[in-house]
Design an enzyme around this catalytic site. Structure first.
Site, PDB file in Angstrom:
ATOM      1  N   ASP A 162      -9.642  -4.394  -4.965  1.00 11.90           N
ATOM      2  CA  ASP A 162      -9.000  -3.267  -4.299  1.00 11.90           C
ATOM      3  C   ASP A 162      -9.368  -1.964  -5.006  1.00 11.90           C
ATOM      4  OD1 ASP A 162      -7.360  -1.516  -2.996  1.00 11.90           O
ATOM      5  OD2 ASP A 162      -5.480  -2.419  -3.659  1.00 11.90           O
ATOM      6  N   SER A 219       0.832  -1.199   0.000  1.00  8.08           N
ATOM      7  CA  SER A 219       0.000   0.000   0.000  1.00  8.08           C
ATOM      8  C   SER A 219       0.869   1.252   0.000  1.00  8.08           C
ATOM      9  CB  SER A 219      -0.951  -0.041   1.206  1.00  8.08           C
ATOM     10  OG  SER A 219      -1.925   0.962   1.112  1.00  8.08           O
ATOM     11  N   HIS A 270      -7.856  -5.249  -0.233  1.00  5.87           N
ATOM     12  CA  HIS A 270      -6.661  -4.483   0.077  1.00  5.87           C
ATOM     13  C   HIS A 270      -6.215  -4.819   1.503  1.00  5.87           C
ATOM     14  CE1 HIS A 270      -4.123  -0.827  -0.477  1.00  5.87           C
ATOM     15  NE2 HIS A 270      -4.230  -0.743   0.831  1.00  5.87           N
TER      16      HIS A 270
END
Length: 728
Positions: free
Chosen positions: A657, A381, A687
């Site tokens: 995601d 991320s 995610h």
């Protein structure tokens, strides 16, 4: 009395077990429907069943329940007929936005897949109703509630499909991110955030998916404080020359950088006096002292890890469980950087600290138990974003660039830009658009929340996203209806999500707990007044100043500015391969004039009204300042000459995601430049799956894929050539 309670408890457990088995059976049927029918066949079958059920319940007299059942099937028929053409148009051009034929993944595909899952659930439920509606055991109220919940979700998915068509008609050829003028972008975001989100929780939580934190025991897990002292690094072009690596300076001035050293074995250098002098106490020392004949020799490899958390949350400790497993599987020491978090430390503080720690690790790898022959950057991320930007900065400084990058579901476009995958944020309980916006705003320096007391802070947006993974997992475990389990419903591992009316009271407690968790509280958080989220107009020079002192002469960011040159649209619009442009343009001509006309209000056909929130239109921040467009913040916007300096990149993304398009577009840019890149998109996981890696088989397999990619980077080229997987 105790015996009676025990009997009641056993009865409830038995009923829960029965309902759980029945739920898995239903999900298996819905999964088979999804796999066996194309979109048109599924829609036609659903419409036929809806009309049959509608006619039946219309003939059952004036009762309220029969009227509502007839109405819900009429709604299912209307929404399915309206949705099918929109999905068909998206599916017809979705392949043009894939990285390559072997990687069929982008936001358009994910939206179509999600809608088909909803249609499959409704088709299965409609068949069940048609077969059992005359039975005395038919649970009328329960089935009505299910149908109404999924109809609401289907209505909102239809709205998302129209929005996706609007993006397709407005964007540049092949671009997944909205590239209209800022006024139109603002209108789009204000319109989008008014859509009602609650229908995707409760009974429908996780319908779109098909699929105790334990970790390895390691000998070394030590928090190390790097002193804020400048040091010299050799240039790769001429090792006789050096460049000064200054300590982090932005915003708060020089300060130490914390890193966590994790190693499965105690290796040479890791218990040296020099390293021990930098160890920061965090309670009892986590260094196992079982007798060993001698220390293990240094590894040839080193992994430098940057954790995720939206630049505002989490630490190396919260990511330690999977990092320990990595250290065992890879046989290499890992350092994870505890960079400073926004909003107190906005851009570029985190980048400065990560780059400083990376250079220190390269220079002092012997202390970390490595010879440094192979170095991999890894992150998830926000950490994936830092992997790219640290590598870009290393190239700009002329120092050693890592041998490769493994980025899991990275953020590469830190703007409130709309894309088809970002539309998925409407149904994502952890990453609604408001949370994404707050995180980016905080990192950009525009977020400065003030809470008069701790209770408000706990309920505030930043307070919610700051909670460590352990607290997040506690939320997910609050009941069998938790979010992650619902993500695995089609895999036969779904826990009970709804139950018979006789046990609804029992399920109400965990359901209420989930309402108070990250997703629901975040959605209920009111936005600030109009204008409060507007980004400060800061320059790169401003970012290097601690206060109003003179600009430092170090090449920290000034070198990057000189390298970049002027920014123009032609610098960043390289999203589509030339041979695809004509085909994509022809496909766009097939859209109706209604879809291609200007104005967001024209996205929906006459008579279609999606559900709206009671809050009405919301002011969303637009990031038009140079800070957010800086390639060291949004690497997707980096010019070609910068991206060509990156080492081989391996991206592991998630189909569900909201930031999937960040990965697809970044991989396409690298591929177009001839840069080595692979993209693997895992199905049916959300995610952040790395932080949930030990919870189920699917997340473990996805985490193992990340380890495989890191191992590929750490393997010397000669050995890698014999075992490398085919390009993805």
């Amino acid at each position: 009395m105790e015996s009676s309670e025990e009997t009641s408890k056993n009865g409830k457990e038995g009923l829960k077990s029965h309902n759980r088995r029945r739920w898995r059976k239903d999900k298996g049927k819905a999964s088979r429907i999804l796999q066996s029918m194309d979109l048109r066949t599924m829609t036609q079958s659903l419409v036929t069943l809806a009309e049959d059920n509608m006619a039946f319940f219309s003939s059952q007299g004036p009762g309220e329940t029969a009227r509502r059942l007839s109405k819900v099937f009429a709604g299912v028929r209307e929404q399915a007929l309206g949705l099918e053409p929109a999905l068909g148009s998206l599916l017809g051009v979705a392949h043009l936005f894939d990285l390559d034929p072997e990687t069929p993944a982008n936001g358009y595909r994910s939206l179509v897949h999600t809608a088909r899952c909803c249609l499959a659930h409704l088709l299965h439920k409609s068949r069940y109703v048609a077969s059992n509606r005359r039975s005395i055991f038919f649970r009328t109220s329960h089935n009505l509630a299910e149908l109404e919940a999924y109809l609401a979700a289907l209505t909102q998915l239809r709205a998302l499909a129209y929005y996706a068509q609007r993006l397709l008609a407005t964007n540049q050829p092949g671009g997944l991110f909205f590239e209209g003028d800022e006024g139109l972008t603002a209108d789009f975001l204000r319109e989008y955030v008014t859509l009602h989100k609650g229908c995707f929780y409760g009974r429908c939580l996780g319908f779109q998916s098909l699929a105790n934190m334990a970790s390895a025991t390691v000998r070394v897990s030590r928090l190390i404080s790097l002193p804020p002292e400048a040091f010299e690094m050799p240039l790769t072009s001429d090792p006789k020359l050096t460049v000064t690596i200054s300590p982090p300076l932005a915003h708060t001035g020089p300060g130490p950088v914390l890193i966590r050293l994790i190693s499965y074995d105690l290796r040479e250098g890791q218990d040296s006096e020099e390293l021990n002098s930098m160890v920061k106490s965090e309670g009892p020392r986590i260094l196992e002292l079982r007798p060993r004949p001698q220390q293990t020799s240094r590894s040839r490899s080193l992994v430098v890890h940057f954790h995720g958390g939206g630049f505002v949350a989490q630490t190396s400790k919260s990511h330690e469980p999977y990092l320990k497993s990595w250290a065992q599987e890879l046989g290499a020491p890992i350092i994870s950087i505890d960079y400073s978090l926004a909003p107190e430390a906005p851009f570029p503080r985190a980048l400065e600290e990560c780059f400083f720690a990376y250079c220190w690790a390269v220079k002092h790898c012997a202390l970390l138990g490595s010879t440094g022959e192979r170095i991999c950057l890894a992150g998830d991320s926000a950490g994936g974003n830092l992997c790219f930007t640290v590598a870009l900065r290393a190239a700009a400084y002329g120092v050693r660039v890592p041998n490769g990058i493994m980025a899991a579901y990275p953020a590469t476009m830190l703007q409130s830009a709309a894309s088809p995958s970002r539309l998925l944020s409407l149904m994502d309980p952890l990453l609604p658009l408001s949370v994404l916006s707050k995180c980016v705003s905080a990192y950009a320096g525009a977020e400065a929340e003030e809470h008069p007391n701790s209770d408000e802070k706990a309920l505030g947006m930043m307070g919610l996203v700051r909670r460590d993974t352990s607290l997040l997992l506690r939320d997910l475990r609050l009941g069998a209806s938790s979010w992650l389990n619902s993500f695995l419903e089609f895999s036969g591992q779904k826990s009970q999500k709804t139950s018979a009316p006789t046990v609804e009271e029992e399920n109400e407690a965990p359901r209420e707990s989930m309402r108070r968790s990250v997703s629901e509280a975040a959605l209920a958080q009111p936005e600030g007044p109009v204008g409060t989220d507007s980004l400060k107009i800061l320059t790169l020079k401003d970012l290097n100043l601690k206060s109003s002192s003179e600009t430092s002469e170090t090449p920290e960011m000034s070198l990057s500015v000189e390298t970049l040159g002027p920014s123009t649209p032609s610098d960043v619009n390289f999203f589509l391969r030339p041979e695809d442009a004509r085909e994509e343009a022809e496909a766009k001509e097939g859209l109706s004039a209604k879809d291609s006309s200007s104005g967001v209000s024209n996205a929906f056909p006459v008579g279609f009204h999606p559900r709206r929130t009671s809050q009405g239109a919301t002011q969303m921040p637009l990031y038009s300042s140079p800070i957010v467009k800086n390639p060291f913040m949004s690497p997707l916007l980096a010019p070609d000459n910068m991206l060509k300096t990156l080492p081989p990149v391996h991206i592991v993304a998630c189909a569900l995601d909201p930031m999937l398009d960040d990965s697809v577009m970044f991989a396409r840019r690298l591929r177009a430049l001839g840069q080595p890149v692979t993209l693997r998109v895992v199905e049916d996981l959300p995610h952040g799956f790395l932080s949930l890696a030990s919870l189920c088989r699917e997340t473990r397999q996805a985490a193992e894929l990340c380890v495989e990619r890191i191992r590929l980077i750490l393997t010397p080229p000669a050995a890698a050539a014999a075992t490398a997987p085919p390009p993805l």
